[in-house]
Design a protein around this motif. Structure first.
Motif, PDB file in Angstrom:
ATOM      1  N   LEU A   1      15.597  -4.694  -2.386  1.00 54.00           N
ATOM      2  CA  LEU A   1      15.677  -4.618  -0.929  1.00 54.00           C
ATOM      3  C   LEU A   1      15.526  -6.001  -0.326  1.00 54.00           C
ATOM      4  CD1 LEU A   1      13.295  -1.551  -0.290  1.00 54.00           C
ATOM      5  CD2 LEU A   1      15.803  -1.508  -0.494  1.00 54.00           C
ATOM      6  N   ASP A   2      16.281  -6.250   0.743  1.00 50.24           N
ATOM      7  CA  ASP A   2      16.174  -7.510   1.468  1.00 50.24           C
ATOM      8  C   ASP A   2      16.289  -7.226   2.959  1.00 50.24           C
ATOM      9  OD1 ASP A   2      16.700 -10.067   2.714  1.00 50.24           O
ATOM     10  OD2 ASP A   2      17.174 -10.857   0.722  1.00 50.24           O
TER      11      ASP A   2
ATOM     12  N   ALA B   1      21.385   1.985   3.537  1.00 48.61           N
ATOM     13  CA  ALA B   1      22.320   1.717   2.440  1.00 48.61           C
ATOM     14  C   ALA B   1      21.629   0.938   1.325  1.00 48.61           C
ATOM     15  CB  ALA B   1      23.529   0.941   2.963  1.00 48.61           C
ATOM     16  N   GLN B   2      20.769   0.013   1.689  1.00 47.68           N
ATOM     17  CA  GLN B   2      20.014  -0.736   0.677  1.00 47.68           C
ATOM     18  C   GLN B   2      19.154   0.209  -0.157  1.00 47.68           C
ATOM     19  OE1 GLN B   2      17.942  -4.373   1.690  1.00 47.68           O
ATOM     20  NE2 GLN B   2      19.088  -4.569   3.615  1.00 47.68           N
ATOM     21  N   ARG B   3      18.471   1.105   0.514  1.00 45.94           N
ATOM     22  CA  ARG B   3      17.584   2.011  -0.215  1.00 45.94           C
ATOM     23  C   ARG B   3      18.373   2.941  -1.136  1.00 45.94           C
ATOM     24  NH1 ARG B   3      14.728   1.509   4.859  1.00 45.94           N
ATOM     25  NH2 ARG B   3      15.813   3.307   5.775  1.00 45.94           N
ATOM     26  N   ARG B   4      19.509   3.435  -0.659  1.00 48.43           N
ATOM     27  CA  ARG B   4      20.330   4.315  -1.503  1.00 48.43           C
ATOM     28  C   ARG B   4      20.850   3.576  -2.733  1.00 48.43           C
ATOM     29  NH1 ARG B   4      22.147   6.191   3.555  1.00 48.43           N
ATOM     30  NH2 ARG B   4      23.970   4.814   3.493  1.00 48.43           N
ATOM     31  N   ALA B   5      21.360   2.371  -2.526  1.00 50.13           N
ATOM     32  CA  ALA B   5      21.885   1.604  -3.662  1.00 50.13           C
ATOM     33  C   ALA B   5      20.776   1.273  -4.655  1.00 50.13           C
ATOM     34  CB  ALA B   5      22.549   0.329  -3.159  1.00 50.13           C
ATOM     35  N   PHE B   6      19.610   0.948  -4.156  1.00 53.65           N
ATOM     36  CA  PHE B   6      18.472   0.649  -5.030  1.00 53.65           C
ATOM     37  C   PHE B   6      18.104   1.875  -5.861  1.00 53.65           C
ATOM     38  CE2 PHE B   6      13.753  -0.830  -5.032  1.00 53.65           C
ATOM     39  CZ  PHE B   6      13.895  -1.357  -6.301  1.00 53.65           C
TER      40      PHE B   6
ATOM     41  N   ALA C   1       7.287   1.745  -2.496  1.00 54.00           N
ATOM     42  CA  ALA C   1       7.369   3.198  -2.358  1.00 54.00           C
ATOM     43  C   ALA C   1       8.496   3.773  -3.214  1.00 54.00           C
ATOM     44  CB  ALA C   1       7.576   3.567  -0.891  1.00 54.00           C
ATOM     45  N   ILE C   2       9.638   3.114  -3.193  1.00 57.55           N
ATOM     46  CA  ILE C   2      10.762   3.600  -3.991  1.00 57.55           C
ATOM     47  C   ILE C   2      10.450   3.501  -5.477  1.00 57.55           C
ATOM     48  CG2 ILE C   2      13.150   3.064  -4.663  1.00 57.55           C
ATOM     49  CD1 ILE C   2      13.637   2.319  -1.704  1.00 57.55           C
ATOM     50  N   LEU C   3       9.879   2.391  -5.898  1.00 55.67           N
ATOM     51  CA  LEU C   3       9.556   2.229  -7.311  1.00 55.67           C
ATOM     52  C   LEU C   3       8.469   3.212  -7.761  1.00 55.67           C
ATOM     53  CD1 LEU C   3       9.903  -1.614  -7.419  1.00 55.67           C
ATOM     54  CD2 LEU C   3      11.049  -0.064  -8.997  1.00 55.67           C
ATOM     55  N   ARG C   4       7.552   3.545  -6.872  1.00 60.82           N
ATOM     56  CA  ARG C   4       6.528   4.542  -7.231  1.00 60.82           C
ATOM     57  C   ARG C   4       7.165   5.892  -7.532  1.00 60.82           C
ATOM     58  NH1 ARG C   4       3.035   1.792  -3.577  1.00 60.82           N
ATOM     59  NH2 ARG C   4       3.828   3.021  -1.823  1.00 60.82           N
ATOM     60  N   ASP C   5       8.256   6.204  -6.856  1.00 61.62           N
ATOM     61  CA  ASP C   5       8.934   7.479  -7.103  1.00 61.62           C
ATOM     62  C   ASP C   5       9.503   7.554  -8.524  1.00 61.62           C
ATOM     63  OD1 ASP C   5       8.406   8.423  -4.573  1.00 61.62           O
ATOM     64  OD2 ASP C   5      10.346   7.861  -3.737  1.00 61.62           O
ATOM     65  N   PHE C   6       9.659   6.397  -9.158  1.00 58.19           N
ATOM     66  CA  PHE C   6      10.192   6.335 -10.523  1.00 58.19           C
ATOM     67  C   PHE C   6       9.104   6.015 -11.552  1.00 58.19           C
ATOM     68  CE2 PHE C   6      13.888   5.964  -7.915  1.00 58.19           C
ATOM     69  CZ  PHE C   6      14.937   6.473  -8.651  1.00 58.19           C
ATOM     70  N   SER C   7       7.870   6.114 -11.134  1.00 57.69           N
ATOM     71  CA  SER C   7       6.748   5.749 -12.001  1.00 57.69           C
ATOM     72  C   SER C   7       6.794   6.514 -13.324  1.00 57.69           C
ATOM     73  CB  SER C   7       5.424   6.038 -11.286  1.00 57.69           C
ATOM     74  OG  SER C   7       4.332   5.718 -12.100  1.00 57.69           O
ATOM     75  N   GLY C   8       6.628   5.778 -14.423  1.00 54.53           N
ATOM     76  CA  GLY C   8       6.618   6.377 -15.746  1.00 54.53           C
ATOM     77  C   GLY C   8       7.989   6.587 -16.349  1.00 54.53           C
TER      78      GLY C   8
END
Length: 267
Positions: A97-98, A108-113, A140-147
Motif C-alpha cells: 500500500l502507498d 484498488a490498492q487494498r484489493r490488489a494487495f 490489518a490486511i496482513l493480519r487477515d493472512f496470519s499463519g
C-alpha cells in the motif's frame, strides 16, 4: 565484499542503453547477485527476461506495486500466477500500500494487495512488501493472512521506530536503501538500524531511485546504480557500530537464505 542487492529496478528505461555496463560495475564493486524488482504486469515479465540473461547472477520478483493497482485485472493475476511457477522468480511483489501519493485509489490498492497475498499463499514464496503512509491498513490486511504466509521483507524501509518494531515482532525482515544517507529525511534510520537483528537485515539500492546523497563524487546524471550498494553497506556498518565486513557478510547470508539463492557463480 560479497553483496546481494535485493531490490533493483533494472527494467527501468534508464538502464536500457548501458545495461551490461551497469551490471559489470556492480560486479566490480562486490555485488555478486541481484534481485530484479517486478512492479507491474509488464515489469514483472521484463524482470524475468533480464534474470534469464544472467543465470545465477540475476533473479526476479513478480508483482504489482500499489501505484499500478488500478491496472490489476484477472489477466494480471493469471500472468503473475504463471510467473510464480518459475524458479527464477523468487518472491511475490513488489506489493503493498502507498497512501503517500495515491496514484491508484485506495480501495484498488487494498484489493490488489489482497489478491497478491492469496498468490503468495498459493505459491509459498516470500513476500517483497511496500508500505508508505499506510501502516494501519497494511498491518490489518496482513493480519487477515496470519499463519498462511511465508517469509516477508518490508522493502525500502523508511518508517518510524514503532513501525519497524511491529514488522520485527511479526517476524518480517527489513530492507535498507540509500534513504539512510539522506540528511533531510533519513537521519532517524541511522539510529533505528542498530536495533535490527542481523538475521533480519538486508540491503538494496532500489536503483535507479534513491541515489545515496553521501556518494562522492556525486554523478551528474543522479541515476542510482547497484554498484552503490557498497556505499550503502559502509554507511550501514558505521551506524550499527560494526566492521563493514561483518555487516556485508550478515546481510548477504540473510538475503541468500531469504530468497533461497545459490552460491554466486565464479565468473
Amino acid at each position: 565484499m560479497d553483496l546481494i542487492d535485493i531490490g533493483a529496478n533494472l527494467g527501468h528505461e534508464s538502464f536500457a542503453h548501458d545495461f551490461d555496463a551497469v551490471l559489470q560495475r556492480a560486479f566490480d564493486a562486490g555485488v555478486s547477485q541481484l534481485v530484479v524488482t517486478g512492479a507491474s504486469e509488464a515489469g514483472s515479465i521484463a524482470a524475468l527476461e533480464l534474470a534469464q540473461r544472467r543465470p545465477g547472477r540475476l533473479f526476479a520478483t513478480a508483482g504489482v506495486h500499489p501505484h499500478h493497482a488500478a491496472d490489476f485485472t484477472s489477466h494480471t493475476e493469471s500472468v503473475l500466477a504463471d510467473l510464480h511457477r518459475l524458479d527464477l522468480v523468487r518472491a511475490v511483489g513488489e506489493c503493498g500500500l502507498d497512501y503517500h501519493r495515491d496514484f491508484s485509489p485506495r480501495p484498488a490498492q487494498r484489493r490488489a494487495f489482497e489478491r497478491q497475498l492469496e498468490l503468495a499463499v498459493a505459491c509459498g514464496k516470500p513476500l517483497f512488501l511496500h508500505q508508505r503512509d499506510a501502516h494501519a491498513d497494511f498491518m490489518a490486511i496482513l493480519r487477515d493472512f496470519s499463519g498462511r504466509l511465508g517469509p516477508a521483507v518490508v522493502h525500502c524501509f523508511t518508517g518510524s521506530g514503532d513501525e519497524m518494531r511491529a514488522y520485527l515482532d511479526a517476524g518480517w525482515h527489513i530492507g535498507i536503501t540509500g534513504w539512510l544517507c539522506d540528511e533531510r529525511r533519513g537521519l532517524h534510520l541511522r539510529e533505528l538500524v542498530r536495533d535490527i537483528p542481523a538475521d533480519r537485515l538486508m540491503i538494496e539500492t532500489d536503483a535507479p531511485y534513491l541515489l545515496p546523497r553521501t556518494v562522492r563524487p556525486m554523478p551528474s546524471h543522479r541515476r542510482n546504480e547497484p554498484m552503490y550498494l557498497a556505499h550503502i553497506v559502509e554507511e550501514l556498518a558505521r551506524d550499527r557500530g560494526e566492521d563493514v565486513a561483518v555487516t556485508a557478510a550478515a546481510t548477504t547470508a540473510t538475503a541468500r537464505a531469504f530468497f533461497s539463492l545459490p552460491p554466486a557463480p565464479a565468473d
